[in-house]
Design a protein around this motif. Structure first.
Motif, PDB file in Angstrom:
ATOM      1  N   THR A  58     -42.493 -48.944 -24.621  1.00 18.00           N
ATOM      2  CA  THR A  58     -41.946 -48.003 -25.590  1.00 18.00           C
ATOM      3  C   THR A  58     -40.863 -48.630 -26.440  1.00 18.00           C
ATOM      4  OG1 THR A  58     -40.435 -47.213 -23.861  1.00 18.00           O
ATOM      5  CG2 THR A  58     -42.474 -45.983 -24.183  1.00 18.00           C
ATOM      6  N   GLN A  62     -40.537 -49.133 -31.648  1.00 14.19           N
ATOM      7  CA  GLN A  62     -39.492 -48.400 -32.341  1.00 14.19           C
ATOM      8  C   GLN A  62     -39.656 -48.489 -33.856  1.00 14.19           C
ATOM      9  OE1 GLN A  62     -37.145 -46.525 -30.620  1.00 14.19           O
ATOM     10  NE2 GLN A  62     -38.419 -47.064 -28.884  1.00 14.19           N
ATOM     11  N   SER A  68     -37.339 -40.869 -32.439  1.00 15.38           N
ATOM     12  CA  SER A  68     -36.588 -41.862 -31.686  1.00 15.38           C
ATOM     13  C   SER A  68     -36.711 -41.549 -30.202  1.00 15.38           C
ATOM     14  CB  SER A  68     -35.112 -41.845 -32.109  1.00 15.38           C
ATOM     15  OG  SER A  68     -34.347 -42.678 -31.267  1.00 15.38           O
ATOM     16  N   LEU A  69     -37.114 -42.561 -29.406  1.00 17.09           N
ATOM     17  CA  LEU A  69     -37.236 -42.424 -27.963  1.00 17.09           C
ATOM     18  C   LEU A  69     -36.237 -43.346 -27.288  1.00 17.09           C
ATOM     19  CD1 LEU A  69     -41.126 -42.496 -27.722  1.00 17.09           C
ATOM     20  CD2 LEU A  69     -39.669 -40.484 -27.611  1.00 17.09           C
ATOM     21  N   ASN A  70     -35.850 -42.991 -26.070  1.00 17.45           N
ATOM     22  CA  ASN A  70     -34.915 -43.811 -25.318  1.00 17.45           C
ATOM     23  C   ASN A  70     -35.575 -45.144 -24.980  1.00 17.45           C
ATOM     24  OD1 ASN A  70     -33.083 -44.959 -23.585  1.00 17.45           O
ATOM     25  ND2 ASN A  70     -32.781 -43.121 -22.352  1.00 17.45           N
ATOM     26  N   SER A  73     -36.161 -45.942 -21.119  1.00 16.07           N
ATOM     27  CA  SER A  73     -36.878 -45.012 -20.257  1.00 16.07           C
ATOM     28  C   SER A  73     -38.157 -45.598 -19.692  1.00 16.07           C
ATOM     29  CB  SER A  73     -37.207 -43.731 -21.034  1.00 16.07           C
ATOM     30  OG  SER A  73     -38.026 -44.032 -22.154  1.00 16.07           O
ATOM     31  N   ARG A  99     -47.876 -42.054 -25.716  1.00 15.95           N
ATOM     32  CA  ARG A  99     -46.736 -42.611 -24.986  1.00 15.95           C
ATOM     33  C   ARG A  99     -46.732 -41.997 -23.593  1.00 15.95           C
ATOM     34  NH1 ARG A  99     -45.179 -41.670 -30.296  1.00 15.95           N
ATOM     35  NH2 ARG A  99     -44.222 -43.448 -31.362  1.00 15.95           N
ATOM     36  N   TRP A 101     -45.324 -42.034 -19.392  1.00  8.16           N
ATOM     37  CA  TRP A 101     -44.316 -42.368 -18.402  1.00  8.16           C
ATOM     38  C   TRP A 101     -44.829 -41.950 -17.034  1.00  8.16           C
ATOM     39  CZ3 TRP A 101     -43.405 -40.394 -23.171  1.00  8.16           C
ATOM     40  CH2 TRP A 101     -42.555 -41.118 -24.025  1.00  8.16           C
ATOM     41  N   ASP A 130     -46.769 -35.125 -33.565  1.00  9.02           N
ATOM     42  CA  ASP A 130     -46.543 -35.520 -32.182  1.00  9.02           C
ATOM     43  C   ASP A 130     -46.335 -34.263 -31.357  1.00  9.02           C
ATOM     44  OD1 ASP A 130     -45.976 -38.698 -32.177  1.00  9.02           O
ATOM     45  OD2 ASP A 130     -45.165 -37.807 -34.005  1.00  9.02           O
ATOM     46  N   THR A 147     -38.562 -36.968 -21.078  1.00 12.93           N
ATOM     47  CA  THR A 147     -38.040 -37.966 -21.989  1.00 12.93           C
ATOM     48  C   THR A 147     -37.417 -37.311 -23.207  1.00 12.93           C
ATOM     49  OG1 THR A 147     -38.609 -39.892 -23.278  1.00 12.93           O
ATOM     50  CG2 THR A 147     -40.259 -38.186 -23.123  1.00 12.93           C
ATOM     51  N   VAL A 149     -36.598 -36.988 -27.082  1.00 14.36           N
ATOM     52  CA  VAL A 149     -37.084 -37.343 -28.412  1.00 14.36           C
ATOM     53  C   VAL A 149     -35.996 -36.956 -29.397  1.00 14.36           C
ATOM     54  CG1 VAL A 149     -38.856 -36.973 -30.152  1.00 14.36           C
ATOM     55  CG2 VAL A 149     -39.466 -36.962 -27.728  1.00 14.36           C
TER      56      VAL A 149
END
Length: 290
Positions: A58, A62, A68-70, A73, A99, A101, A130, A147, A149
């Motif tokens: 992930t 970017q 925007s994602l961490n 994570s 995406r 996890w 999304d 997560t 966002v």
């Protein structure tokens, strides 16, 4: 004389066969040249289809300025895109991104757009969405199990219009520009007490050989016209900075900082609910393609 007339078709048969063989070879050569044009330029030739699939972490994905994602994570990103050449300068694209996890809901994104390329210039427009499949507003048992966002833990879905462009200085360097405008929807019963947020993003990047650097600015604010509350007149801004170095052995090294600069308060306040998490998050990540 009659025997000569009967013999002429037999004498011409090899010539006719040779003519048919030459025609087939020319058609095959044209198809091969069209395929090579697609592979060399990275865009499909008119009437041809280009399929691309990518997998990575992930943090290495970017490049989407709208969300925007961490970067810490974990998780992976899988994407598949189809490009169809309409004219020598125009191509259409359709893409799906997932995406994933281990302990968090996956996010599925779809995008439809078109790209115009003319020499050093290229311009692309797309509409993207999304969403979290099978999202539920039930209370979260484990803190941080979902997560974030754009720093929002109760993300449900988003829709945005994206524009991107590139100007090439030469074969190895170029400038990248991007803009996005859309709306983020939150799960019902979220802690912020809001249902939708308007968001905008601007990005600027430079690529030189194997190195690409980008800076992304984002802003979010509640949708106008909502009932008055603690957060209806607030606006949250942030700036991300990232650099990716594509290594010769099909690996890449990404480093940077999310929310390098931000406005807003991510902690509980006596007069209102928590705001989006905008804590500064530096990251370094290595990715190897096998």
């Amino acid at each position: 004389m009659r025997r000569l007339l009967l013999t002429l078709p037999l004498l011409c048969a090899p010539l006719l066969a040779a003519g048919q063989t030459v025609g087939a070879d020319q058609a095959g050569e044209a198809a091969w040249l069209q395929q090579q044009t697609t592979l060399n330029t990275g865009k499909p030739a008119p009437g041809s289809l280009l399929v691309q699939s990518e997998n990575g972490p992930t943090a290495g994905a970017q490049n989407n300025g709208s969300l925007s994602l961490n970067p810490l994570s974990g998780g992976t990103v899988s994407s598949t895109s189809l490009q169809y050449g309409i004219t020598p300068n125009v191509s259409a694209q359709v893409g799906v991104t997932q995406r994933s996890w281990v302990t968090q809901p996956r996010i599925v994104g779809t995008q439809v757009g078109a790209t115009y390329s003319a020499g050093r210039y290229s311009l692309g427009l797309s509409v993207a969405q999304d969403q979290v499949p099978n999202s539920t507003p039930l209370p979260r048992v484990l803190p941080g199990a979902v997560t974030g966002v754009n720093g929002l833990s109760d993300f449900d879905s988003s829709t945005q219009v994206n524009a991107s462009g590139r100007f090439a200085f030469n074969n190895n360097s170029g400038v990248l520009l991007g803009a996005s405008m859309g709306r983020i929807r939150l799960l019902p019963g979220n802690l912020m007490g809001l249902s939708t947020l308007d968001q905008k993003a601007l990005s600027f990047g430079i690529d030189h050989g194997p190195i690409t650097g980008s800076i992304i600015g984002r802003t979010m604010q509640p949708e106008p016209g909502l009932p008055s509350s603690f957060l209806t007149d607030r606006r949250w801004n942030s700036i991300d900075l990232g650099v990716t170095w594509h290594l010769p052995w099909q690996g890449s090294l990404s480093f940077g900082a999310q929310n390098l600069w931000s406005s807003g308060n991510a902690t509980n306040t006596p007069v209102g609910p928590p705001e989006p998490d905008q804590s500064r998050t530096p990251y370094v990540q290595y990715h190897q393609d096998l």
